[in-house]
Scaffold this motif. Structure first.
Motif, mmCIF file in Angstrom:
data_model
loop_
_atom_site.group_PDB
_atom_site.id
_atom_site.type_symbol
_atom_site.label_atom_id
_atom_site.label_comp_id
_atom_site.label_asym_id
_atom_site.label_seq_id
_atom_site.Cartn_x
_atom_site.Cartn_y
_atom_site.Cartn_z
ATOM 1 N N ASP A 98 34.148 42.248 45.931
ATOM 2 C CA ASP A 98 34.328 40.923 45.357
ATOM 3 C C ASP A 98 35.743 40.823 44.785
ATOM 4 O OD1 ASP A 98 31.454 39.827 45.482
ATOM 5 O OD2 ASP A 98 31.210 41.754 44.449
ATOM 6 N N VAL A 99 36.476 39.823 45.224
ATOM 7 C CA VAL A 99 37.848 39.655 44.730
ATOM 8 C C VAL A 99 37.842 39.284 43.253
ATOM 9 C CG1 VAL A 99 39.953 38.280 44.962
ATOM 10 C CG2 VAL A 99 38.721 39.053 46.999
ATOM 11 N N TRP A 100 36.922 38.401 42.851
ATOM 12 C CA TRP A 100 36.774 37.981 41.445
ATOM 13 C C TRP A 100 35.440 38.498 40.923
ATOM 14 C CZ3 TRP A 100 40.865 35.227 39.401
ATOM 15 C CH2 TRP A 100 41.745 34.631 40.318
ATOM 16 N N ALA A 101 35.426 39.036 39.723
ATOM 17 C CA ALA A 101 34.171 39.553 39.160
ATOM 18 C C ALA A 101 34.265 39.652 37.645
ATOM 19 C CB ALA A 101 33.829 40.915 39.751
ATOM 20 N N THR A 149 34.920 41.685 30.437
ATOM 21 C CA THR A 149 36.177 41.085 30.846
ATOM 22 C C THR A 149 35.998 40.444 32.212
ATOM 23 O OG1 THR A 149 38.570 41.471 31.040
ATOM 24 C CG2 THR A 149 37.116 43.118 32.033
ATOM 25 N N PHE A 150 36.989 39.683 32.611
ATOM 26 C CA PHE A 150 37.008 38.990 33.900
ATOM 27 C C PHE A 150 38.254 39.456 34.644
ATOM 28 C CE2 PHE A 150 38.344 35.152 36.355
ATOM 29 C CZ PHE A 150 37.263 35.076 37.205
ATOM 30 N N PHE A 151 38.128 39.697 35.954
ATOM 31 C CA PHE A 151 39.221 40.383 36.638
ATOM 32 C C PHE A 151 39.305 39.955 38.090
ATOM 33 C CE2 PHE A 151 40.540 44.364 38.949
ATOM 34 C CZ PHE A 151 41.886 44.255 38.635
ATOM 35 N N CYS A 152 40.548 39.817 38.577
ATOM 36 C CA CYS A 152 40.817 39.579 39.989
ATOM 37 C C CYS A 152 41.422 40.848 40.578
ATOM 38 C CB CYS A 152 41.777 38.407 40.171
ATOM 39 S SG CYS A 152 42.212 38.097 41.898
ATOM 40 N N THR A 153 40.704 41.466 41.497
ATOM 41 C CA THR A 153 41.181 42.714 42.092
ATOM 42 C C THR A 153 42.379 42.486 43.004
ATOM 43 O OG1 THR A 153 38.904 43.533 42.045
ATOM 44 C CG2 THR A 153 40.463 44.730 43.433
ATOM 45 N N ALA A 154 42.429 41.346 43.682
ATOM 46 C CA ALA A 154 43.468 41.109 44.690
ATOM 47 C C ALA A 154 44.112 39.741 44.472
ATOM 48 C CB ALA A 154 42.868 41.206 46.086
ATOM 49 N N PRO A 155 44.958 39.572 43.452
ATOM 50 C CA PRO A 155 45.566 38.264 43.187
ATOM 51 C C PRO A 155 46.433 37.748 44.324
ATOM 52 C CG PRO A 155 46.565 39.983 41.822
ATOM 53 C CD PRO A 155 45.367 40.581 42.456
ATOM 54 N N THR A 173 35.180 51.149 26.726
ATOM 55 C CA THR A 173 35.962 50.168 25.969
ATOM 56 C C THR A 173 36.918 49.368 26.849
ATOM 57 O OG1 THR A 173 37.665 51.831 25.491
ATOM 58 C CG2 THR A 173 35.861 51.592 23.890
ATOM 59 N N SER A 174 37.050 49.735 28.127
ATOM 60 C CA SER A 174 37.963 48.996 29.001
ATOM 61 C C SER A 174 37.544 49.195 30.450
ATOM 62 C CB SER A 174 39.413 49.467 28.806
ATOM 63 O OG SER A 174 39.547 50.833 29.159
ATOM 64 N N HIS A 175 38.033 48.294 31.293
ATOM 65 C CA HIS A 175 37.813 48.415 32.737
ATOM 66 C C HIS A 175 39.118 48.875 33.370
ATOM 67 C CE1 HIS A 175 35.965 47.724 36.595
ATOM 68 N NE2 HIS A 175 37.023 47.023 36.984
ATOM 69 N N ARG A 176 39.050 49.930 34.157
ATOM 70 C CA ARG A 176 40.252 50.525 34.727
ATOM 71 C C ARG A 176 40.181 50.477 36.250
ATOM 72 N NH1 ARG A 176 43.216 55.873 32.329
ATOM 73 N NH2 ARG A 176 45.025 55.881 33.738
ATOM 74 N N VAL A 177 41.280 50.096 36.858
ATOM 75 C CA VAL A 177 41.355 49.965 38.304
ATOM 76 C C VAL A 177 42.632 50.623 38.799
ATOM 77 C CG1 VAL A 177 41.457 48.375 40.257
ATOM 78 C CG2 VAL A 177 40.097 47.785 38.257
#
Length: 555
Positions: free
Chosen positions: A506-509, A537-543, A130-134
């Motif tokens: 990938d920084v953006w994915a 969802t869309f996510f930037c790992t390293a803003p 249900t979610s993406h966790r980092v």
């Protein structure tokens, strides 16, 4: 042998000479009529002309005036109809639509641009649950990131460091910073329907079910491309809605060269923070409190000033009403904290905005539309937000004395902060042209035009700036026009990190529990219905490895 015509004396024996002559004339007249309207059936009286018979009735004085007038009108209409029937066939007769074929070319032409450059480039990865966790380690001693300080490593034989409750002769411990992000997955879908009547009526011209399905699929891709660029989410971990700006002042001032005076009136002014309200965007903040100002005498323009910038805003939307106007209307979008309202009909230029009564109503900003409960943070909220690696707000046009300096400042800050070496600059088309012109015509610009194969087929002249040389790292950073990017902001993006063993491929994915599905629904009514669906969802790992130049005014 011919027969002699009878004489009047033979036909009308006993009549006087005058009476016989009159009767002979009447007889000849009736005989002529019978010959011109002869019956085709021997022994049968000829058919009387119905219109002539009706006209003879009109001549009868026994009819009332009203009846005679009505009969005359009917006779006139009938005469016109008979004339039409007797006309030649033309493009307008006997049918106004003509007996002509339709040169209809099948199928319908699709004049529908559908570029999706970010969606085509950014990876799509598998998600679950249900979610993406980092979990991210944002810094440790010596990296200069994550707020972790430096530590001198020198020791002596008597240097001790505590490990738990015991101190040992060892060097000092390093420190870490880290965070834990939980980003919820959301579902997205678009739909269309083709009625039975439309589908079967189109057979032989176009497959409307195929058109419906294809158009819905492309529409989904286009809207996802816009979300990846400018969407904002309200869930925990996302940037949330833009705050409403505050108007510090609205001041009537004298017109200057190049400005047009406003009519004398009181003007009611509102401002919203722009999240992409144009046709390529998603919305804006709620409307600000109003400000009022009156133009009189020589003070014929109004300067609107905001108290402070709104974090994450792409610009500011100006709404104005005056006189008997019931509701304020949209005037234009400006960069920075000031805008000037003028009269006349000239198009908006930079922060000089021409008053109009035909724009969208301010009531569209009665509720916030800048962020959505099912949204995520796209590129613009990320690079303009508090976690951006470098934000250069210029509130001006590009420099012509030192062209490209705006981006060089971002490159330098990104390298200084996290040793970033960005890959791409996204630009609006007009901003890209302004940057190219500034570099080519700048007083201190240095550039080279290379003619490839000068001896072959002549030379095609023209030049455009395709990239900027990063003055810090020496890397050539590509420029890319994004078709849906608003003017005024230019993201500076990294797609990979220049660091080994980061565990960041990938920084953006995009992380997708379910990528695109096309669903042909069972028929439950007289229509064929189609939907797309995806969840993720869309996510930037390293803003911090990304930045932006904002506040770019049109030249």
């Amino acid at each position: 042998m011919g027969l002699n015509a009878p004489k009047a004396a033979d036909l009308f024996d006993g009549a006087s000479a005058v009476e016989a002559a009159e009767r002979m004339d009447a007889y000849a007249s009736e005989l002529n009529k019978s010959l011109s309207n002869a019956s085709s059936v021997p022994g049968q009286a000829p058919t009387a002309d119905p219109l002539s018979a009706m006209e003879s009735l009109v001549a009868n004085k026994s009819l009332s005036p009203d009846a005679a007038a009505g009969l005359q009108n009917a006779l006139a209409a009938q005469r016109v109809a008979l004339q039409d029937i007797q006309k030649d066939i033309t493009l307008t007769s006997p049918l106004s639509t003509a007996f002509a074929a339709f040169d209809l070319e099948a199928p319908a032409k699709m004049l529908t641009p559908r570029p999706t450059p970010l969606r085509n480039r950014i990876p799509r990865k598998k998600g679950v649950g249900t979610s993406h966790r980092v979990k991210r380690i944002t810094g440790y001693t010596g990296t200069g990131t994550g707020g972790v300080g430096n530590l001198f490593p020198g020791i002596t034989e008597s240097t001790t460091t505590a490990f738990g409750s015991i101190s040992f002769q060892r060097g000092p411990k390093i420190s870490y910073s880290a965070d834990d992000l939980v980003l919820p997955y959301n579902s997205y879908s678009l739909s269309d329907a083709v009625s039975f009547d439309a589908n079967f009526s189109g057979l032989g011209y176009q497959d409307l079910r195929q058109l419906s399905s294809t158009s819905t699929l492309y529409a989904t891709m286009l809207m996802e491309g816009r979300m990846m660029l400018m969407a904002r989410g309200t869930a925990s971990g996302y940037s949330g809605a833009l705050t409403a700006p505050t108007i510090a002042s609205a001041t009537a001032t004298a017109t200057t060269s190049g400005q047009t005076a406003l009519p004398n009136a009181q003007y009611i002014i509102f401002v919203t923070a722009d999240a992409g309200i144009s046709g390529s965007g998603f919305g804006e903040s709620i409307v600000s409190a109003q400000a009022a100002e009156t133009t009189t005498g020589s003070n014929k323009t109004i300067v609107v000033t905001l108290s402070a910038a709104v974090v994450g805003a792409l610009g500011y939307n100006l709404y104005v009403k005056s006189g008997a106007q019931a509701t304020a209307t949209y005037q234009g979008t400006f960069q920075g904290l000031t805008a000037t309202l003028q009269g006349g009909t000239a198009p908006n230029s930079g922060n000089l905005i021409t008053y109009t009564t035909t724009g969208a109503l301010v009531t569209r900003a009665a509720a916030d539309t800048s962020a959505y409960a099912t949204g995520y943070d796209g590129i613009l909220p990320t690079v303009l937000g508090p976690n951006s690696g470098a934000l250069n707000t210029i509130n001006s046009t590009f420099s012509t004395s030192n062209p490209g300096v705006e981006f060089q400042d971002v490159f330098a800050d990104l390298y200084s902060n996290v040793k970033a070496d960005p890959d791409l600059v996204l630009l609006n088309g007009n901003d890209r042209k302004q940057l190219s012109d500034a570099i080519k015509s700048g007083s201190t610009a240095n550039y080279r035009l290379t003619i490839q194969e000068p001896g072959k087929d002549g030379v095609t002249y023209g030049s455009i700036v395709t990239g900027l040389q990063n003055e810090v790292t020496g890397k050539a950073v590509d420029l890319l026009v994004h078709p849906w990017l608003n003017s005024g902001v230019a993201p500076v993006l990294s797609f990979t990190l220049p660091i080994p063993d980061t565990e960041v491929s990938d920084v953006w994915a995009n992380f997708l529990v379910q990528d695109y599905m096309g669903i042909q629904w069972p028929v439950t009514q007289f229509a064929y219905e189609f939907s797309t669906y995806f969840r993720g969802t869309f996510f930037c790992t390293a803003p911090a490895w990304n930045g932006a130049v904002s506040g770019i005014k049109s030249a």
